[in-house]
Design a protein around this motif. Structure first.
Motif, PDB file in Angstrom:
ATOM      1  N   SER A   8       0.726  -1.580  -0.278  1.00 34.78           N
ATOM      2  CA  SER A   8      -0.362  -0.011   0.197  1.00 34.78           C
ATOM      3  C   SER A   8       0.913   1.298  -0.039  1.00 34.78           C
ATOM      4  O   SER A   8       0.570   2.072   0.392  1.00 34.78           O
ATOM      5  N   SER A   9       1.855   1.174  -0.847  1.00 35.28           N
ATOM      6  CA  SER A   9       3.332   2.115  -0.636  1.00 35.28           C
ATOM      7  C   SER A   9       2.363   3.658  -1.864  1.00 35.28           C
ATOM      8  O   SER A   9       3.142   4.344  -1.437  1.00 35.28           O
ATOM      9  N   THR A  10       1.712   3.245  -2.647  1.00 37.06           N
ATOM     10  CA  THR A  10       1.514   3.960  -3.471  1.00 37.06           C
ATOM     11  C   THR A  10      -0.306   3.927  -3.749  1.00 37.06           C
ATOM     12  O   THR A  10      -0.799   3.655  -2.421  1.00 37.06           O
ATOM     13  N   LEU A  11      -0.366   4.903  -4.547  1.00 36.71           N
ATOM     14  CA  LEU A  11      -2.683   5.350  -4.242  1.00 36.71           C
ATOM     15  C   LEU A  11      -3.244   4.558  -4.718  1.00 36.71           C
ATOM     16  O   LEU A  11      -4.138   4.204  -4.384  1.00 36.71           O
ATOM     17  N   ARG A  12      -2.352   3.366  -5.632  1.00 38.48           N
ATOM     18  CA  ARG A  12      -3.205   2.077  -5.542  1.00 38.48           C
ATOM     19  C   ARG A  12      -2.143   0.903  -4.855  1.00 38.48           C
ATOM     20  O   ARG A  12      -1.519   0.330  -5.005  1.00 38.48           O
ATOM     21  N   SER A  13      -2.696   0.282  -4.041  1.00 39.27           N
ATOM     22  CA  SER A  13      -2.396  -0.918  -3.475  1.00 39.27           C
ATOM     23  C   SER A  13      -2.760  -2.078  -4.175  1.00 39.27           C
ATOM     24  O   SER A  13      -3.437  -2.114  -4.859  1.00 39.27           O
ATOM     25  N   ALA A  14      -2.050  -3.079  -3.767  1.00 42.32           N
ATOM     26  CA  ALA A  14      -1.910  -4.457  -4.633  1.00 42.32           C
ATOM     27  C   ALA A  14      -1.932  -5.127  -3.293  1.00 42.32           C
ATOM     28  O   ALA A  14      -1.137  -4.797  -2.576  1.00 42.32           O
ATOM     29  N   LEU A  15      -3.026  -6.963  -3.473  1.00 43.59           N
ATOM     30  CA  LEU A  15      -3.454  -7.729  -2.381  1.00 43.59           C
ATOM     31  C   LEU A  15      -3.079  -8.850  -3.422  1.00 43.59           C
ATOM     32  O   LEU A  15      -3.857  -8.881  -4.333  1.00 43.59           O
ATOM     33  N   ALA A  16      -2.308  -9.946  -2.901  1.00 46.44           N
ATOM     34  CA  ALA A  16      -2.275 -11.332  -3.602  1.00 46.44           C
ATOM     35  C   ALA A  16      -2.019 -12.190  -2.119  1.00 46.44           C
ATOM     36  O   ALA A  16      -1.526 -12.083  -1.676  1.00 46.44           O
ATOM     37  N   LEU A  17      -3.082 -13.413  -2.709  1.00 50.16           N
ATOM     38  CA  LEU A  17      -3.291 -14.478  -2.584  1.00 50.16           C
ATOM     39  C   LEU A  17      -2.904 -15.701  -3.077  1.00 50.16           C
ATOM     40  O   LEU A  17      -3.098 -16.440  -3.423  1.00 50.16           O
ATOM     41  N   SER A  18      -1.643 -16.350  -2.185  1.00 46.20           N
ATOM     42  CA  SER A  18      -1.428 -17.752  -2.875  1.00 46.20           C
ATOM     43  C   SER A  18      -2.381 -18.734  -2.389  1.00 46.20           C
ATOM     44  O   SER A  18      -2.084 -18.737  -1.129  1.00 46.20           O
ATOM     45  N   GLY A  33      -6.807   6.318  -4.682  1.00 47.60           N
ATOM     46  CA  GLY A  33      -7.349   7.490  -4.130  1.00 47.60           C
ATOM     47  C   GLY A  33      -6.727   7.840  -2.579  1.00 47.60           C
ATOM     48  O   GLY A  33      -5.811   6.893  -2.149  1.00 47.60           O
ATOM     49  N   PRO A  34      -6.546   8.465  -2.370  1.00 49.07           N
ATOM     50  CA  PRO A  34      -6.139   8.957  -1.121  1.00 49.07           C
ATOM     51  C   PRO A  34      -7.009   8.099   0.088  1.00 49.07           C
ATOM     52  O   PRO A  34      -6.162   8.369   1.325  1.00 49.07           O
ATOM     53  N   ARG A  38      -8.680   2.728   3.354  1.00 50.39           N
ATOM     54  CA  ARG A  38      -9.816   2.174   4.311  1.00 50.39           C
ATOM     55  C   ARG A  38     -10.277   1.116   3.967  1.00 50.39           C
ATOM     56  O   ARG A  38     -10.742   0.842   4.556  1.00 50.39           O
ATOM     57  N   LEU A  39      -9.694   0.746   2.407  1.00 51.57           N
ATOM     58  CA  LEU A  39     -10.435  -0.081   1.178  1.00 51.57           C
ATOM     59  C   LEU A  39      -9.698  -1.834   2.088  1.00 51.57           C
ATOM     60  O   LEU A  39      -9.894  -2.633   1.353  1.00 51.57           O
ATOM     61  N   VAL A  41      -8.207  -4.086   4.925  1.00 49.11           N
ATOM     62  CA  VAL A  41      -8.855  -4.602   6.286  1.00 49.11           C
ATOM     63  C   VAL A  41      -9.918  -5.290   4.598  1.00 49.11           C
ATOM     64  O   VAL A  41      -9.949  -6.962   4.728  1.00 49.11           O
ATOM     65  N   PRO A  42     -10.808  -5.016   5.046  1.00 49.21           N
ATOM     66  CA  PRO A  42     -12.114  -5.257   3.554  1.00 49.21           C
ATOM     67  C   PRO A  42     -11.767  -6.156   2.331  1.00 49.21           C
ATOM     68  O   PRO A  42     -12.014  -7.189   2.123  1.00 49.21           O
ATOM     69  N   THR A  43     -10.774  -5.948   1.672  1.00 47.75           N
ATOM     70  CA  THR A  43      -9.894  -5.977   0.996  1.00 47.75           C
ATOM     71  C   THR A  43      -9.678  -7.465   0.987  1.00 47.75           C
ATOM     72  O   THR A  43      -9.786  -8.364   0.714  1.00 47.75           O
ATOM     73  N   ILE A  44      -8.742  -7.770   2.671  1.00 45.79           N
ATOM     74  CA  ILE A  44      -8.073  -8.988   2.698  1.00 45.79           C
ATOM     75  C   ILE A  44      -9.070  -9.350   2.989  1.00 45.79           C
ATOM     76  O   ILE A  44      -9.139 -11.058   3.188  1.00 45.79           O
ATOM     77  N   ARG A  45     -10.036  -9.195   4.108  1.00 42.91           N
ATOM     78  CA  ARG A  45     -10.876 -10.651   4.050  1.00 42.91           C
ATOM     79  C   ARG A  45     -11.615 -10.978   2.543  1.00 42.91           C
ATOM     80  O   ARG A  45     -11.806 -12.365   2.363  1.00 42.91           O
ATOM     81  N   GLY A  46     -11.892  -9.771   1.893  1.00 36.76           N
ATOM     82  CA  GLY A  46     -13.118 -10.887   0.541  1.00 36.76           C
ATOM     83  C   GLY A  46     -11.769 -11.723   0.062  1.00 36.76           C
ATOM     84  O   GLY A  46     -12.198 -12.209  -0.578  1.00 36.76           O
ATOM     85  N   LEU A  47     -10.510 -11.329  -0.020  1.00 32.65           N
ATOM     86  CA  LEU A  47      -9.274 -12.248  -0.738  1.00 32.65           C
ATOM     87  C   LEU A  47      -9.711 -13.780   0.096  1.00 32.65           C
ATOM     88  O   LEU A  47      -9.237 -14.940  -0.486  1.00 32.65           O
ATOM     89  N   LEU A  48      -9.894 -13.613   1.349  1.00 34.44           N
ATOM     90  CA  LEU A  48      -9.730 -14.956   2.348  1.00 34.44           C
ATOM     91  C   LEU A  48     -10.608 -15.747   2.162  1.00 34.44           C
ATOM     92  O   LEU A  48     -10.571 -17.280   1.908  1.00 34.44           O
ATOM     93  N   ASP A  49     -12.018 -15.136   1.622  1.00 32.28           N
ATOM     94  CA  ASP A  49     -12.906 -15.716   1.065  1.00 32.28           C
ATOM     95  C   ASP A  49     -13.641 -16.533   0.138  1.00 32.28           C
ATOM     96  O   ASP A  49     -13.505 -17.479  -0.017  1.00 32.28           O
ATOM     97  N   ARG A  50     -12.887 -14.949  -0.688  1.00 29.71           N
ATOM     98  CA  ARG A  50     -12.268 -15.859  -2.293  1.00 29.71           C
ATOM     99  C   ARG A  50     -11.602 -17.555  -2.050  1.00 29.71           C
ATOM    100  O   ARG A  50     -11.412 -18.588  -2.774  1.00 29.71           O
TER     101      ARG A  50
END
Length: 232
Positions: A8-18, A33-34, A38-39, A41-50
């Motif tokens: 999350s070092s830039t204005l576009r975060s990247a998350l990946a799950l193997s 965006g700035p 805020r998105l 933790v919910p995105t992490i939860r969504g990745l784990l669910d997927r």
């Protein structure tokens, strides 16, 4: 191993799950965006669910340490540390600038990464390959430099990776080749690749002491210190 990677070092975060036993990673890129933090933790939860996983199923968590956005780094690194500590898995720190460099085509021999550091400065790192397709070799540590000085030292033929190319403005020399902004953000698959390499080498970090790579104090901290120094 089930492995989660975050940057999350830039204005576009990247998350990946193997997910162990599953072909291909699960990727997510929260809205840029700035307020993207805020998105996270919910995105992490969504990745784990997927992936059909609970947090306790993770074997390790990797996180980009920057340098980059002060707020974004604090959010991402804190999330990774808390998650790793809560589930009892190792945490791995990654260079966010190296991750950006490793996202370019393998035939590129010279890669220069530049991330806006505000106040006319850039966070920068240089990389090279001896041969097309060869390993990407770092040419020194991450650094912070004035944008003009960075542009003057830019080698001929180098490919520039900058998540916000508009910030380079008029300083970018005419010979520079620039990765389009929509392709210059962190790549989740690259983060997983770097994390797997670090894990294979046993490069784990202590969740309590892991800190972002800021390279300098924030503007708010500098203003606070200046006010304190001016008091009688």
């Amino acid at each position: 191993m089930n492995l989660l990677a975050i940057d999350s070092s830039t204005l576009r975060s990247a998350l990946a799950l193997s997910v162990e036993g599953r072909d291909g990673p699960l990727l997510a890129y929260p809205e840029a965006g700035p307020r993207h933090g805020r998105l996270l933790v919910p995105t992490i939860r969504g990745l784990l669910d997927r992936g059909g996983l609970e947090p306790g199923h993770l074997g390790a968590v990797a996180v980009g340490l920057g340098p980059g956005s002060f707020t974004g780094l604090r959010v991402g690194v804190t999330a990774a540390k808390v998650l790793a500590y809560a589930v009892g898995c190792p945490v791995v720190g990654l260079s966010s600038l190296e991750a950006l460099a490793r996202g370019v085509p393998a035939e590129e021999l010279r890669v220069e990464v530049a991330v806006d550091a505000q106040r006319g400065d850039l966070f920068s790192a240089s990389f090279r390959r001896d041969d097309p397709g060869g390993p990407l070799l770092r040419q020194g540590p991450d650094r912070i430099v004035p944008a003009g000085a960075w542009a003057e030292s830019l080698p001929e033929g180098a490919l520039v990776v900058c998540p916000t190319p508009e910030k380079l403005g008029a300083v970018l020399p005419g010979h520079a080749r620039l990765v389009p902004g929509d392709r210059a953000g962190p790549d989740g698959a690259v983060l997983l690749e770097m994390a797997a390499e670090a894990i294979a080498l046993g490069r784990f970090a202590d969740p309590w002491s892991l800190e972002p790579t800021y390279l300098r104090r924030s503007a708010a901290e500098e203003k606070r210190d200046a006010r304190a120094a001016s008091r009688p």
